[in-house]
Design a protein around this motif. Structure first.
Motif, PDB file in Angstrom:
ATOM      1  N   GLY A 166      -7.154  -5.436  -2.409  1.00  8.86           N
ATOM      2  CA  GLY A 166      -7.197  -6.456  -1.380  1.00  8.86           C
ATOM      3  C   GLY A 166      -6.083  -7.466  -1.612  1.00  8.86           C
ATOM      4  N   TYR A 188     -10.272   2.885  -1.940  1.00  5.40           N
ATOM      5  CA  TYR A 188      -9.730   2.211  -0.769  1.00  5.40           C
ATOM      6  C   TYR A 188      -8.388   1.544  -1.012  1.00  5.40           C
ATOM      7  N   TRP A 192      -3.120   3.296   1.871  1.00  2.08           N
ATOM      8  CA  TRP A 192      -4.420   2.666   2.108  1.00  2.08           C
ATOM      9  C   TRP A 192      -4.653   2.535   3.605  1.00  2.08           C
ATOM     10  N   ASN A 214     -10.388   1.288   6.314  1.00  3.57           N
ATOM     11  CA  ASN A 214     -11.219   1.001   5.143  1.00  3.57           C
ATOM     12  C   ASN A 214     -11.161  -0.474   4.734  1.00  3.57           C
ATOM     13  N   TYR A 215     -10.662  -1.330   5.624  1.00  5.85           N
ATOM     14  CA  TYR A 215     -10.491  -2.753   5.315  1.00  5.85           C
ATOM     15  C   TYR A 215     -11.154  -3.641   6.363  1.00  5.85           C
ATOM     16  N   PRO A 220     -10.882  -4.660   1.069  1.00  4.11           N
ATOM     17  CA  PRO A 220     -11.434  -3.302   1.133  1.00  4.11           C
ATOM     18  C   PRO A 220     -12.928  -3.342   1.452  1.00  4.11           C
ATOM     19  N   LYS A 221     -13.363  -2.429   2.293  1.00  6.37           N
ATOM     20  CA  LYS A 221     -14.798  -2.300   2.578  1.00  6.37           C
ATOM     21  C   LYS A 221     -15.427  -1.602   1.385  1.00  6.37           C
ATOM     22  N   PHE A 247      -6.715  -8.970   3.647  1.00  6.60           N
ATOM     23  CA  PHE A 247      -7.054  -7.559   3.804  1.00  6.60           C
ATOM     24  C   PHE A 247      -8.035  -7.238   2.682  1.00  6.60           C
ATOM     25  N   LEU A 291      -6.098   1.269   6.942  1.00  3.30           N
ATOM     26  CA  LEU A 291      -6.692   0.005   7.392  1.00  3.30           C
ATOM     27  C   LEU A 291      -8.114   0.173   7.910  1.00  3.30           C
ATOM     28  N   SER A 334       0.812  -1.219   0.000  1.00  2.06           N
ATOM     29  CA  SER A 334       0.000   0.000   0.000  1.00  2.06           C
ATOM     30  C   SER A 334       0.845   1.269   0.000  1.00  2.06           C
TER      31      SER A 334
END
Length: 112
Positions: free
Chosen positions: A93, A90, A45, A49-50, A69-70, A67, A47, A41
């Motif tokens: 992943g 985000y 990025w 948002n994960y 991403p939401k 990991f 975390l 990342s």
């Protein structure tokens, strides 16, 4: 120092049987996966948002740390994000596979 009820209410949020047990090697693998993720990342990025998925093999020899991403979109059980102007909101992943005995990274797979 005496704490009042308001200061200790968080302790009451746990039931007596709400325990999770992990081996110290599992925690080392989680730390190693976080370090690998940070490398991918490049610190861009967040975390927050994960979602992190933790899986341990039936024989307790291997672990998978994902990991993810939401996002609001999921197709075929896989989360994805449509980039806007070529940029992801985000990030990507990743799934990291480790041997627990020596925290050996066995494989990294990108998700998307």
């Amino acid at each position: 120092m005496m704490m009042n009820h308001k200061e200790t209410i968080w302790r009451d949020a746990f039931g007596l049987d709400d325990l999770s047990e992990i081996d110290g090697n599992f925690l080392l693998a989680i730390a190693a996966a976080k370090k690998e993720f940070d490398g991918y990342s490049q610190g861009k990025w967040d975390l927050k948002n994960y979602i992190i998925w933790l899986r341990i093999s039936e024989n307790r020899e291997f672990v998978s740390i994902s990991f993810i991403p939401k996002t609001d979109e999921m197709v075929g059980g896989i989360f994805f994000e449509i980039p806007c102007g070529g940029l992801y909101k985000y990030g990507r992943g990743y799934q990291f596979y480790y041997r627990l005995e020596d925290t050996e990274l066995l494989e990294v797979t990108g998700m998307r």
